[in-house]
Design an enzyme around this catalytic site. Structure first.
Site, PDB file in Angstrom:
ATOM      1  N   LYS A   9       0.824  -1.218   0.000  1.00  0.00           N
ATOM      2  CA  LYS A   9       0.000   0.000   0.000  1.00  0.00           C
ATOM      3  C   LYS A   9       0.849   1.255   0.000  1.00  0.00           C
ATOM      4  O   LYS A   9       0.455   2.259  -0.595  1.00  0.00           O
ATOM      5  CB  LYS A   9      -0.970   0.002   1.185  1.00  0.00           C
ATOM      6  CG  LYS A   9      -2.122  -0.977   0.997  1.00  0.00           C
ATOM      7  CD  LYS A   9      -3.292  -0.664   1.904  1.00  0.00           C
ATOM      8  CE  LYS A   9      -4.447  -1.626   1.655  1.00  0.00           C
ATOM      9  NZ  LYS A   9      -5.509  -1.520   2.663  1.00  0.00           N
TER      10      LYS A   9
ATOM     11  N   LYS B 182      -5.477 -11.298  -7.239  1.00  0.00           N
ATOM     12  CA  LYS B 182      -6.793 -11.386  -6.636  1.00  0.00           C
ATOM     13  C   LYS B 182      -7.739 -10.337  -7.241  1.00  0.00           C
ATOM     14  O   LYS B 182      -7.327  -9.212  -7.500  1.00  0.00           O
ATOM     15  CB  LYS B 182      -6.619 -11.116  -5.135  1.00  0.00           C
ATOM     16  CG  LYS B 182      -7.848 -11.311  -4.304  1.00  0.00           C
ATOM     17  CD  LYS B 182      -7.503 -11.154  -2.828  1.00  0.00           C
ATOM     18  CE  LYS B 182      -8.482 -10.207  -2.154  1.00  0.00           C
ATOM     19  NZ  LYS B 182      -8.371 -10.169  -0.694  1.00  0.00           N
TER      20      LYS B 182
ATOM     21  N   LYS C  74     -11.325  -4.681  -5.633  1.00  0.00           N
ATOM     22  CA  LYS C  74     -12.258  -3.594  -5.910  1.00  0.00           C
ATOM     23  C   LYS C  74     -11.541  -2.339  -6.360  1.00  0.00           C
ATOM     24  O   LYS C  74     -12.159  -1.430  -6.885  1.00  0.00           O
ATOM     25  CB  LYS C  74     -13.170  -3.333  -4.710  1.00  0.00           C
ATOM     26  CG  LYS C  74     -12.553  -3.377  -3.350  1.00  0.00           C
ATOM     27  CD  LYS C  74     -13.653  -3.335  -2.294  1.00  0.00           C
ATOM     28  CE  LYS C  74     -13.078  -3.473  -0.891  1.00  0.00           C
ATOM     29  NZ  LYS C  74     -14.069  -3.465   0.142  1.00  0.00           N
TER      30      LYS C  74
END
Ligand code: TRP
Length: 329
Positions: A113, A195, A198
């Protein structure tokens, strides 16, 4: 004997995906009879990235509406919004003081992140796993259903809990990660090596739970496969096809060999259509119920208010115990 306690949650950032449904929520629904379940919406965790305030509020309610539409029964589970239980932030701070910088620096999600949001590497992003530990430990959870990507956060939660228990005596239950064998890890349709996320930039990579049938069909038609034109489960060499099989298997409960023989001699065109339609049919009743619930703000408020009341009982008890033990008046 008392039922085991389960706690899990989803961040309130962005729209929920088929991955969230098949990988998490659908399994939660299956666990609601057997366990004492706490399912939360992690809206405080969402603050580690910048959000539009209205959007954050709406997303929080949308996730709640999806939980209910997908079949989580508010009378059987404690369904709540993280920020409404002040104990999370409070225990989070306390546990910060029992967590080492070195441990947090090793978290792969923090590294990923920070690389992704290089302009906003805030302290919250760094202490994110400690707030998650507080979420879990407040409810004395035995089991925490999470995806593979959250396993490391579960490990640090256990370490923090064990450290605390060692100094002050048994205070927290040491939780186990509950990574279900058969629970699907749904990958992106365009990038089946990662994966389904979103926050994907390519919208064709993701099926959102709110997608209309035409959109779902279109996305599946465009899904990346390979040139072999043979439906066979081989995640290593055929990640795209294997992911579609995984989705189909999660929805129909068919095994991989069953799916292989079902499509024996048929091309990818047929296969993709069948998978797309299975998803469309599965989501249809959920989407209808979701729209209905989302329009009923009073009902939603009723659910999260009741959930918070219930959650607070457990959370305040644990926090009181912690404060007494460490000498906080
Ligand atoms: N970090 C989790 C995720 O991104 C969401 C989460 C927050 C969570 N608190 C939790 C999951 C507690 C399980 C238990 O998926």
């Amino acid at each position: 004997m008392d039922k085991k306690i389960i706690l899990s949650g989803i961040q309130a950032t962005g729209k929920l995906t088929l991955g969230n449904y098949l990988g998490a929520i659908d399994n939660w629904v299956k666990m609601q009879e057997e366990y004492d379940c706490y399912y939360m919406i992690a809206n405080l965790h969402s603050l580690t990235v910048r959000n539009d305030p209205e959007e954050l509020k709406n997303n929080t309610l949308k996730i709640l509406a999806i939980y209910i539409a997908a079949g989580l029964d508010p009378n059987k589970n404690t369904i709540f919004i993280q920020s409404q239980i002040k104990e999370h932030a409070e225990l989070g701070w306390i546990l910060d003081c029992y967590t080492y910088m070195g441990e947090l620096s090793r978290m792969t999600q923090f590294k990923d992140k920070s690389a992704k949001h290089a302009d906003n590497i805030n302290a919250g992003l760094f202490t994110y796993p400690v707030l998650m530990a507080a979420d879990i430990l407040l409810y004395q959870a035995d089991l925490v259903p999470v995806g593979e990507d959250q396993r490391q956060h579960l490990e640090i939660t256990r370490d923090i809990a064990e450290r605390f228990n060692k100094v002050y005596g048994k205070t927290f239950v040491i939780p186990d990660a509950y990574v279900r064998k058969e629970s699907a890890r749904i990958m992106g349709l365009q990038d089946p090596e990662s994966k389904m996320s979103k926050s994907a930039t390519n919208l064709n990579d993701v099926i959102f739970l709110e997608d209309e049938p035409e959109v779902i069909l279109k996305k599946f038609k465009k899904a990346v496969t390979d040139s072999e034109n043979k439906v066979k489960f081989d995640p290593e060499n055929k990640p795209g096809v294997s992911n579609l099989m995984q989705i189909y298997s999660s929805i129909t409960s068919k095994t991989m060999p069953e799916i292989e023989s079902e499509f024996n001699g048929k091309g990818y065109g047929d296969f993709k259509m069948t998978v797309a339609n299975s998803v469309i049919d599965k989501l249809k009743p959920i989407q209808e119920k979701y729209k209905e619930i989302l329009n009923n703000k009073e009902y939603l408020e009723e659910i999260y208010t009741k959930g918070a009341e219930n959650a607070r009982k457990m959370a305040s008890k644990t926090l009181e115990d912690v404060k007494q033990k460490i000498g906080i008046l």
